[in-house]
Design a protein around this motif. Structure first.
Motif, PDB file in Angstrom:
ATOM      1  N   GLU A 120     -13.688  -2.249  -7.576  1.00  0.00           N
ATOM      2  CA  GLU A 120     -12.306  -2.717  -7.626  1.00  0.00           C
ATOM      3  C   GLU A 120     -12.225  -4.226  -7.456  1.00  0.00           C
ATOM      4  OE1 GLU A 120     -10.537   0.115  -4.543  1.00  0.00           O
ATOM      5  OE2 GLU A 120     -12.711   0.327  -4.604  1.00  0.00           O
ATOM      6  N   VAL A 121     -11.152  -4.786  -7.940  1.00  0.00           N
ATOM      7  CA  VAL A 121     -10.880  -6.210  -7.736  1.00  0.00           C
ATOM      8  C   VAL A 121     -10.364  -6.396  -6.318  1.00  0.00           C
ATOM      9  CG1 VAL A 121      -9.424  -8.135  -8.468  1.00  0.00           C
ATOM     10  CG2 VAL A 121     -10.329  -6.538 -10.172  1.00  0.00           C
ATOM     11  N   ILE A 122     -10.805  -7.459  -5.648  1.00  0.00           N
ATOM     12  CA  ILE A 122     -10.341  -7.705  -4.280  1.00  0.00           C
ATOM     13  C   ILE A 122      -8.841  -7.989  -4.293  1.00  0.00           C
ATOM     14  CG2 ILE A 122     -10.508  -9.184  -2.249  1.00  0.00           C
ATOM     15  CD1 ILE A 122     -13.012  -7.741  -2.393  1.00  0.00           C
ATOM     16  N   ASN A 123      -8.125  -7.222  -3.514  1.00  0.00           N
ATOM     17  CA  ASN A 123      -6.676  -7.322  -3.467  1.00  0.00           C
ATOM     18  C   ASN A 123      -6.265  -8.157  -2.257  1.00  0.00           C
ATOM     19  OD1 ASN A 123      -3.963  -6.980  -3.229  1.00  0.00           O
ATOM     20  ND2 ASN A 123      -4.033  -4.750  -2.959  1.00  0.00           N
ATOM     21  N   ILE A 124      -5.450  -9.159  -2.517  1.00  0.00           N
ATOM     22  CA  ILE A 124      -5.044 -10.085  -1.453  1.00  0.00           C
ATOM     23  C   ILE A 124      -4.353  -9.345  -0.313  1.00  0.00           C
ATOM     24  CG2 ILE A 124      -2.778 -10.694  -2.410  1.00  0.00           C
ATOM     25  CD1 ILE A 124      -5.296 -13.174  -0.899  1.00  0.00           C
ATOM     26  N   GLU A 125      -3.664  -8.270  -0.631  1.00  0.00           N
ATOM     27  CA  GLU A 125      -2.963  -7.502   0.405  1.00  0.00           C
ATOM     28  C   GLU A 125      -3.923  -6.920   1.437  1.00  0.00           C
ATOM     29  OE1 GLU A 125       0.267  -7.219   1.147  1.00  0.00           O
ATOM     30  OE2 GLU A 125       0.487  -8.732  -0.408  1.00  0.00           O
ATOM     31  N   THR A 126      -5.124  -6.624   0.977  1.00  0.00           N
ATOM     32  CA  THR A 126      -6.115  -6.057   1.894  1.00  0.00           C
ATOM     33  C   THR A 126      -6.500  -7.060   2.967  1.00  0.00           C
ATOM     34  OG1 THR A 126      -6.992  -4.824   0.042  1.00  0.00           O
ATOM     35  CG2 THR A 126      -8.323  -4.874   2.017  1.00  0.00           C
ATOM     36  N   PHE A 127      -6.698  -8.304   2.559  1.00  0.00           N
ATOM     37  CA  PHE A 127      -7.034  -9.347   3.529  1.00  0.00           C
ATOM     38  C   PHE A 127      -5.990  -9.409   4.619  1.00  0.00           C
ATOM     39  CE2 PHE A 127      -9.386 -11.239  -0.134  1.00  0.00           C
ATOM     40  CZ  PHE A 127     -10.632 -11.192   0.449  1.00  0.00           C
ATOM     41  N   GLN A 128      -4.744  -9.510   4.180  1.00  0.00           N
ATOM     42  CA  GLN A 128      -3.664  -9.599   5.157  1.00  0.00           C
ATOM     43  C   GLN A 128      -3.736  -8.455   6.132  1.00  0.00           C
ATOM     44  OE1 GLN A 128       0.099  -9.349   3.220  1.00  0.00           O
ATOM     45  NE2 GLN A 128      -0.697 -10.453   1.486  1.00  0.00           N
ATOM     46  N   ARG A 129      -3.787  -7.274   5.587  1.00  0.00           N
ATOM     47  CA  ARG A 129      -3.647  -6.108   6.443  1.00  0.00           C
ATOM     48  C   ARG A 129      -4.812  -5.960   7.402  1.00  0.00           C
ATOM     49  NH1 ARG A 129      -3.503  -1.812   2.535  1.00  0.00           N
ATOM     50  NH2 ARG A 129      -3.580  -0.404   4.304  1.00  0.00           N
ATOM     51  N   PHE A 130      -5.980  -6.353   6.975  1.00  0.00           N
ATOM     52  CA  PHE A 130      -7.148  -6.208   7.836  1.00  0.00           C
ATOM     53  C   PHE A 130      -6.958  -6.942   9.155  1.00  0.00           C
ATOM     54  CE2 PHE A 130     -11.298  -6.920   9.563  1.00  0.00           C
ATOM     55  CZ  PHE A 130     -11.977  -5.751   9.276  1.00  0.00           C
ATOM     56  N   PHE A 131      -6.557  -8.207   9.085  1.00  0.00           N
ATOM     57  CA  PHE A 131      -6.475  -9.001  10.306  1.00  0.00           C
ATOM     58  C   PHE A 131      -5.228  -8.705  11.096  1.00  0.00           C
ATOM     59  CE2 PHE A 131      -9.756 -11.118   7.997  1.00  0.00           C
ATOM     60  CZ  PHE A 131     -10.698 -11.202   8.986  1.00  0.00           C
ATOM     61  N   HIS A 132      -4.184  -8.339  10.391  1.00  0.00           N
ATOM     62  CA  HIS A 132      -2.988  -7.947  11.112  1.00  0.00           C
ATOM     63  C   HIS A 132      -3.281  -6.669  11.904  1.00  0.00           C
ATOM     64  CE1 HIS A 132       1.156  -8.337  12.014  1.00  0.00           C
ATOM     65  NE2 HIS A 132       1.431  -7.110  11.607  1.00  0.00           N
ATOM     66  N   GLN A 133      -4.017  -5.778  11.300  1.00  0.00           N
ATOM     67  CA  GLN A 133      -4.393  -4.529  11.963  1.00  0.00           C
ATOM     68  C   GLN A 133      -5.244  -4.797  13.196  1.00  0.00           C
ATOM     69  OE1 GLN A 133      -3.074  -1.700  10.433  1.00  0.00           O
ATOM     70  NE2 GLN A 133      -3.565  -0.805  12.424  1.00  0.00           N
TER      71      GLN A 133
END
Lengths: 147, 147
Positions: free
Chosen positions: B2-15
DNA sequence: AGTAATAGTTATCAAGAGTAACTAATTATG
DNA sequence: CATAATTAGTTACTCTTGATAACTATTACT
């Protein structure tokens, strides 16, 4: 299937502690470029994604007590990034980002995204998603019974 | 792939931020049964596993400044859980757990293990190991250049 | 109508971390 | 070898972020 090894338990949470400090340090460094702190950023993040929220909602979401939220909200309002939204229930204080707040959010997000991509280097999106899943599962287990 | 999705970055650190607060709360609750705090526990944990250490080693390991270590060490020494180990270099302050310290460590560990197993319920050892790997990788990326 | 519960605030305290400026001891250099 | 630079640790002070207790105002329940 392997037998659960007690050493794994230890290392998992110790690793979490060891990760969090440098992460928060770095996050605060990025945020200081915009005169913001982690606690303030968390609130702006939540509001940008979820619109207007009450202090109690924030308190539950962030897992902190109401006085902590009151103080942080007051500071953000003073900075001009938040404004109250009128509600029926006069006890409630429902807040939303001002246009200045949304503008700053977007600027900060650009900085943060860069830094986050940097430290997630070498980790596939699949792995990241698995990490998110794990963390939210643990969070759910932790919050069992609270609130 | 899959293509790296910018939303994933956000959610990882917020989590990560969202997980850390309830985790630390709960950890402190467990530790308070033994009149200990998280910062003290981290040091005892490191010493139990790695033997005697200097303040600078601790400072690097924990990712905090020297004055922070000085203070925590002083408190633990005062409590009778740590003692100095003589060294050649007279600048160094090398410390180790006393027998009282090791005893308390083991008691606390029993409590902590229980709580950790509880909140890791429903997560296989394989997943936990993957989580550990992820966290240490990110930590390494974060500490790049520091120290 | 009167009591419960809920939302938020104020005041106060503490943990834990940082910075700046320092001393003492050791290493490096010229 | 003497002096300068580096390293280990400390002291004094400040700040953020959180908690608790006690309170007011409003709404919901019985």
């Amino acid at each position: 299937m392997e037998v659960i090894n007690i050493e794994t338990f230890q290392r998992f949470f110790h690793q979490l502690v060891l990760l969090y400090r440098p992460f928060e340090n770095r996050l605060n460094t990025e945020l200081s470029k915009h005169q913001l702190y982690r606690a303030q950023w968390s609130i702006m993040y939540y509001m940008y994604n979820d619109g207007s929220v009450t202090l109690v909602e924030l308190s539950h979401y962030l897992g902190v007590e109401k006085p902590t939220v009151t103080r942080t909200i007051a500071k953000l309002e003073e900075m001009g990034y938040l404004e109250p939204v009128p509600t029926k229930d006069k006890r409630e204080k429902r807040m939303q980002l001002t246009s200045a707040g949304r503008k700053v959010y977007q600027e900060v997000r650009a900085t943060i995204d860069e830094f986050e991509q940097e430290i997630l280097e070498g980790i596939s999106e699949e792995e990241q998603l698995e990490g998110i899943r794990l963390m939210s599962l643990i969070r759910k287990n932790l919050m069992q019974g609270e609130f």
